[in-house]
Design a protein around this motif. Structure first.
Motif, PDB file in Angstrom:
ATOM      1  N   TYR A 506       0.804  -1.225   0.000  1.00 52.29           N
ATOM      2  CA  TYR A 506       0.000   0.000   0.000  1.00 52.29           C
ATOM      3  C   TYR A 506       0.835   1.272   0.000  1.00 52.29           C
ATOM      4  CZ  TYR A 506      -3.034  -3.746   1.569  1.00 52.29           C
ATOM      5  OH  TYR A 506      -3.689  -4.939   1.681  1.00 52.29           O
ATOM      6  N   GLY A 507       2.147   1.113   0.048  1.00 47.18           N
ATOM      7  CA  GLY A 507       3.025   2.271  -0.047  1.00 47.18           C
ATOM      8  C   GLY A 507       3.049   3.162   1.168  1.00 47.18           C
ATOM      9  N   LEU A 508       2.591   2.677   2.321  1.00 50.53           N
ATOM     10  CA  LEU A 508       2.707   3.487   3.533  1.00 50.53           C
ATOM     11  C   LEU A 508       4.171   3.716   3.847  1.00 50.53           C
ATOM     12  CD1 LEU A 508      -0.318   2.618   3.817  1.00 50.53           C
ATOM     13  CD2 LEU A 508       0.060   2.672   6.297  1.00 50.53           C
ATOM     14  N   ASP A 509       4.535   4.961   4.075  1.00 51.46           N
ATOM     15  CA  ASP A 509       5.918   5.263   4.385  1.00 51.46           C
ATOM     16  C   ASP A 509       6.239   4.811   5.803  1.00 51.46           C
ATOM     17  OD1 ASP A 509       8.400   6.143   3.645  1.00 51.46           O
ATOM     18  OD2 ASP A 509       7.704   8.107   2.980  1.00 51.46           O
ATOM     19  N   LEU A 510       7.509   4.929   6.194  1.00 45.00           N
ATOM     20  CA  LEU A 510       7.936   4.355   7.474  1.00 45.00           C
ATOM     21  C   LEU A 510       7.096   4.858   8.629  1.00 45.00           C
ATOM     22  CD1 LEU A 510      11.854   4.381   7.266  1.00 45.00           C
ATOM     23  CD2 LEU A 510      10.211   2.883   6.129  1.00 45.00           C
ATOM     24  N   GLN A 511       7.019   6.179   8.799  1.00 47.17           N
ATOM     25  CA  GLN A 511       6.304   6.734   9.943  1.00 47.17           C
ATOM     26  C   GLN A 511       4.804   6.529   9.819  1.00 47.17           C
ATOM     27  OE1 GLN A 511       8.178   8.182  12.589  1.00 47.17           O
ATOM     28  NE2 GLN A 511       6.257   7.793  13.650  1.00 47.17           N
ATOM     29  N   GLU A 512       4.271   6.638   8.586  1.00 41.36           N
ATOM     30  CA  GLU A 512       2.844   6.378   8.375  1.00 41.36           C
ATOM     31  C   GLU A 512       2.465   4.990   8.860  1.00 41.36           C
ATOM     32  OE1 GLU A 512       0.880   8.250   4.554  1.00 41.36           O
ATOM     33  OE2 GLU A 512       2.775   7.289   4.049  1.00 41.36           O
ATOM     34  N   GLY A 513       3.274   4.001   8.475  1.00 42.11           N
ATOM     35  CA  GLY A 513       2.970   2.630   8.864  1.00 42.11           C
ATOM     36  C   GLY A 513       3.097   2.400  10.347  1.00 42.11           C
ATOM     37  N   ILE A 514       4.082   3.042  10.967  1.00 42.30           N
ATOM     38  CA  ILE A 514       4.262   2.904  12.410  1.00 42.30           C
ATOM     39  C   ILE A 514       3.109   3.532  13.175  1.00 42.30           C
ATOM     40  CG2 ILE A 514       5.679   3.770  14.330  1.00 42.30           C
ATOM     41  CD1 ILE A 514       8.145   3.151  12.605  1.00 42.30           C
ATOM     42  N   ASP A 515       2.613   4.664  12.681  1.00 43.99           N
ATOM     43  CA  ASP A 515       1.514   5.360  13.355  1.00 43.99           C
ATOM     44  C   ASP A 515       0.167   4.675  13.163  1.00 43.99           C
ATOM     45  OD1 ASP A 515       3.311   7.258  14.158  1.00 43.99           O
ATOM     46  OD2 ASP A 515       2.629   8.826  12.795  1.00 43.99           O
ATOM     47  N   ALA A 516       0.042   3.841  12.132  1.00 39.10           N
ATOM     48  CA  ALA A 516      -1.239   3.233  11.787  1.00 39.10           C
ATOM     49  C   ALA A 516      -1.710   2.262  12.868  1.00 39.10           C
ATOM     50  CB  ALA A 516      -1.110   2.507  10.446  1.00 39.10           C
ATOM     51  N   PRO A 517      -3.032   2.041  12.957  1.00 38.23           N
ATOM     52  CA  PRO A 517      -3.570   1.101  13.954  1.00 38.23           C
ATOM     53  C   PRO A 517      -2.977  -0.295  13.789  1.00 38.23           C
ATOM     54  CG  PRO A 517      -5.337   2.354  12.919  1.00 38.23           C
ATOM     55  CD  PRO A 517      -4.098   2.654  12.143  1.00 38.23           C
ATOM     56  N   LEU A 518      -2.621  -0.914  14.901  1.00 35.24           N
ATOM     57  CA  LEU A 518      -2.022  -2.242  14.904  1.00 35.24           C
ATOM     58  C   LEU A 518      -2.929  -3.242  15.603  1.00 35.24           C
ATOM     59  CD1 LEU A 518       1.735  -1.438  15.606  1.00 35.24           C
ATOM     60  CD2 LEU A 518       0.834  -2.585  13.583  1.00 35.24           C
ATOM     61  N   PHE A 519      -2.636  -4.505  15.367  1.00 34.51           N
ATOM     62  CA  PHE A 519      -3.389  -5.584  15.999  1.00 34.51           C
ATOM     63  C   PHE A 519      -2.473  -6.785  16.152  1.00 34.51           C
ATOM     64  CE2 PHE A 519      -4.154  -5.676  11.403  1.00 34.51           C
ATOM     65  CZ  PHE A 519      -3.811  -6.971  11.059  1.00 34.51           C
ATOM     66  N   HIS A 520      -2.881  -7.762  16.950  1.00 42.80           N
ATOM     67  CA  HIS A 520      -2.132  -9.014  17.059  1.00 42.80           C
ATOM     68  C   HIS A 520      -3.024 -10.119  17.608  1.00 42.80           C
ATOM     69  CE1 HIS A 520      -1.295  -7.089  21.067  1.00 42.80           C
ATOM     70  NE2 HIS A 520      -1.612  -8.295  21.491  1.00 42.80           N
ATOM     71  N   SER A 521      -2.606 -11.335  17.344  1.00 39.30           N
ATOM     72  CA  SER A 521      -3.318 -12.507  17.830  1.00 39.30           C
ATOM     73  C   SER A 521      -2.803 -12.906  19.214  1.00 39.30           C
ATOM     74  CB  SER A 521      -3.122 -13.675  16.869  1.00 39.30           C
ATOM     75  OG  SER A 521      -3.707 -14.863  17.390  1.00 39.30           O
ATOM     76  N   MET A 522      -3.718 -13.419  20.033  1.00 38.40           N
ATOM     77  CA  MET A 522      -3.369 -13.993  21.333  1.00 38.40           C
ATOM     78  C   MET A 522      -3.792 -15.464  21.380  1.00 38.40           C
ATOM     79  SD  MET A 522      -5.009 -10.632  23.027  1.00 38.40           S
ATOM     80  CE  MET A 522      -4.906 -10.966  24.773  1.00 38.40           C
ATOM     81  N   HIS A 523      -3.993 -16.019  20.197  1.00 38.74           N
ATOM     82  CA  HIS A 523      -4.579 -17.347  20.014  1.00 38.74           C
ATOM     83  C   HIS A 523      -3.643 -18.478  20.438  1.00 38.74           C
ATOM     84  CE1 HIS A 523      -6.650 -20.517  17.587  1.00 38.74           C
ATOM     85  NE2 HIS A 523      -5.436 -20.883  17.245  1.00 38.74           N
ATOM     86  N   PHE A 524      -2.353 -18.305  20.205  1.00 35.38           N
ATOM     87  CA  PHE A 524      -1.406 -19.414  20.276  1.00 35.38           C
ATOM     88  C   PHE A 524      -0.746 -19.507  21.649  1.00 35.38           C
ATOM     89  CE2 PHE A 524       0.281 -15.627  18.271  1.00 35.38           C
ATOM     90  CZ  PHE A 524       1.261 -15.267  19.164  1.00 35.38           C
ATOM     91  N   GLN A 525       0.089 -20.528  21.801  1.00 33.62           N
ATOM     92  CA  GLN A 525       0.823 -20.764  23.042  1.00 33.62           C
ATOM     93  C   GLN A 525       1.759 -19.601  23.336  1.00 33.62           C
ATOM     94  OE1 GLN A 525       1.089 -24.441  24.545  1.00 33.62           O
ATOM     95  NE2 GLN A 525       1.019 -22.911  26.144  1.00 33.62           N
ATOM     96  N   GLY A 526       1.649 -18.999  24.518  1.00 34.48           N
ATOM     97  CA  GLY A 526       2.550 -17.936  24.912  1.00 34.48           C
ATOM     98  C   GLY A 526       3.938 -18.481  25.215  1.00 34.48           C
TER      99      GLY A 526
END
Length: 597
Positions: A506-526
């Motif tokens: 999508y061409g998000l630049d470095l800072q744009e991508g860092i600032d963008a909303p993030l998510f992650h899975s908690m599904h697997f073995q910690g």
């Protein structure tokens, strides 16, 4: 089109440094200004991070580095992940009443401290400066003080009573004269400063390399190993098991170990070649996830939409299931890495992804290794939603513990084109008692081993625990281009994956991508005590939007909503074909900074 970011895009042609603390970034840049290369700057930055973020890393911790060397014209890996002590056997753990999980704090979980030797090996073989040049800034901050981060002050305050009653050597360092450090006040660690200075003073010899090796020997065979050995020989301290335990680590374990260089693992993805550690780290999971995601038209999706988020989360579940089944130290275990990283395997895994959230643990079944897949499923089922307190384990941004923080990270590019990406960790102030007189604690990385025979990550003397530390470098069209990473335990490669996909598709630049909303899975073995699994659960920042969150719930995801700017601590640096460089740093926690000119 104007970009709206939390920080300016840092650009220049001389050099860039980005890390998880502004002081460390400034120190790294000062080394470049003095004529040092990216490796010199990385070492100086790393030592300062040990001082200013002591709840996240220390000299008694561990260190992986991914780098591109202009001299070698090749990528490389520095492994400074210490190994299990020679007496660390499953039988010995059971004899001590530890039958299930290795405790996440105290002395029993300590492996060989690797970070110090790793930094000096990197300096010797790829740097240009003397030991004094790169450690002097850290000594200054130890002796003259640095402004105490709010997160460090609160961590120490929470642990003061425990330190005073159970780990008095820690109370002496972190609560001098019985007082907790105050947020923003200058904090000194004179014991650590004196330790660093004694090591610097040991730099004797006719060449720079000999002088550096003399310092390494002083750590491994001199006063540092001696003090650690003396303390561990008699210490018996409270840990997360609820009982007092002594260490398995001995002075001889430290004397017989050194950091090492290795070749990285890699795959290609849409014109990029990404390089990661071997399966003694979790790095290959990012590569596996990319091999799965090659089979979807991500570019046609909204990078902040439901379909993108769902597909990426499901790919993460599959790759991380393989991590739990198959990853470990390849010197001790037969790791089917070639199969795991193949495009054919990725295509097969991609067929398992549907429009609904999977609630299963589904490692691939690889011929000759089926028992590892079965064991991984069994472990996840046994550990699912186990009650426990993770506060003394990995200080990640998991939002489910009382400890706030994670680990540290740095990315550096110099004017010659050397790239360094490093994720130091371990030896946290809450992981283990301070070694009296040295000013730092040891690590608790052995908690990542399993106390079951026959697994890829079974506790084995001399083996490296399968760490979560996972820096990244990448080439674009064959040219060294990108260094990036983040703290965050099991989330590190998840956040890096999302950021990288948004950059590529999508061409998000470095800072744009860092600032963008993030998510992650908690599904697997910690990976950290109490090693819970949470099938179907994921976390996402609320800035993604209510509509997306609702749609993900309809697909069967259990959503934990995070406040804006609370997930991930990415930093990144990039070199363009015209010689321009960029750097960016997360605004989350308001302490990371990128510098360049």
């Amino acid at each position: 089109m104007q970009k709206f970011t939390t920080r300016p895009e840092i650009r220049g042609t001389f050099g860039v440094v980005t890390s998880t603390h502004w002081i460390a970034s400034a120190v790294g840049m000062s080394i470049l200004e003095r004529g040092g290369n990216a490796f010199d700057a990385a070492v100086a930055t790393g030592f300062v991070l040990q001082v200013v973020e002591p709840h996240l890393n220390g000299p008694g911790g561990d260190l992986p580095v991914l780098f591109h060397s202009v001299r070698d014209n090749a990528p490389g890996v520095l492994c400074a992940q210490g190994s299990a002590p020679s007496s660390a056997t499953i039988e010995e753990m059971r004899a001590r009443g530890i039958n299930d999980l290795i405790p996440a704090s105290g002395l029993l979980a300590t492996v060989v401290p690797g970070a110090f030797d790793g930094w000096l090996l990197l300096l010797r073989d790829y740097g240009t400066m003397e030991v004094a040049d790169v450690i002097e800034p850290a000594i200054n901050y130890c002796l003259n003080g640095h402004p105490m981060l709010p997160s460090v002050a609160s961590t120490i305050a929470d642990l003061q009573t425990f330190f005073e009653h159970q780990w008095p050597s820690s109370a002496q360092v972190w609560c001098p004269e019985g007082a907790c450090p105050q947020e923003g006040a200058l904090f000194c660690n004179p014991d650590l400063g004196r330790t660093y200075q004694r090591l610097v003073d040991a730099a004797k010899g006719d060449t720079r390399e000999i002088r550096i090796d003399a310092v390494r020997a002083t750590w491994r065979e001199g006063f540092v190993a001696e003090k650690i050995g003396e303390y561990l020989a008699t210490a018996n301290v409270m840990d997360a098991s609820g009982q007092k335990n002594s260490a398995l680590l001995t002075r001889s374990d430290i004397e017989g170990w050194s950091a090492q260089f290795e070749k990285p693992t890699s795959i290609t993805y849409h014109g990029w070649e990404l390089f990661k550690t071997g399966p003694w780290g979790q790095g290959p999971v990012l590569l596996q996830a990319l091999q799965i995601l090659k089979n979807f038209d991500l570019a046609a999706m909204d990078p902040f939409g439901t379909e993108f988020t769902h597909i990426v989360i499901e790919a993460i579940k599959l790759a991380w299931a393989d991590r739990e089944a198959y990853y470990g130290d390849p010197k001790y275990y037969d790791i089917p890495l070639e199969t795991l990283l193949s495009e054919e395997y990725g295509r097969d895994r991609a067929t398992l992804i549907s429009d609904k959230a999977s609630l299963e643990t589904r490692p691939g079944r690889i011929a000759g290794h089926e028992h590892l897949a079965d064991a991984a499923v069994f472990r996840v089922n046994r550990r699912t939603e186990v009650a426990g307190n993770a506060a003394t384990g990995e200080p990640t941004m998991a939002h489910l513990t009382d400890v706030k923080g994670d680990t540290v990270h740095l990315d550096i590019i110099d004017r010659w084109g050397n790239l360094v990406s490093a994720t130091p960790s371990g030896g946290w102030l809450q992981s283990s008692p301070v070694i009296p007189g040295l000013g730092f604690p040891l690590n608790s990385r052995a908690q990542m081993f399993w106390l079951e025979e026959g697994l890829a990550s079974s506790l084995t003397p001399g083996a490296r625990p399968r760490t979560t530390l996972t820096p990244t470098i990448a080439y674009q069209n064959g040219r060294p281009s990108l260094a990036f990473g983040t703290p965050g335990g099991d989330q590190q490669d998840q956040w890096q994956l999302i950021w990288f996909l948004r950059l590529v598709h999508y061409g998000l630049d470095l800072q744009e991508g860092i600032d963008a909303p993030l998510f992650h899975s908690m599904h697997f073995q910690g990976s950290f005590y109490p090693r819970n699994a949470n099938p179907g659960k994921m976390m996402i920042e609320e800035t993604i939007g209510e509509e997306v969150i609702a749609a993900l719930r309809e697909r069967g995801h259990e959503i934990v909503i995070a406040a804006p700017n609370t997930v991930g601590r990415l930093t990144a640096a990039r070199r363009h074909p015209d010689g321009q460089m960029q750097a960016a740093a997360t605004p989350r926690l308001m302490q990371a900074y990128a510098i360049g000119r």
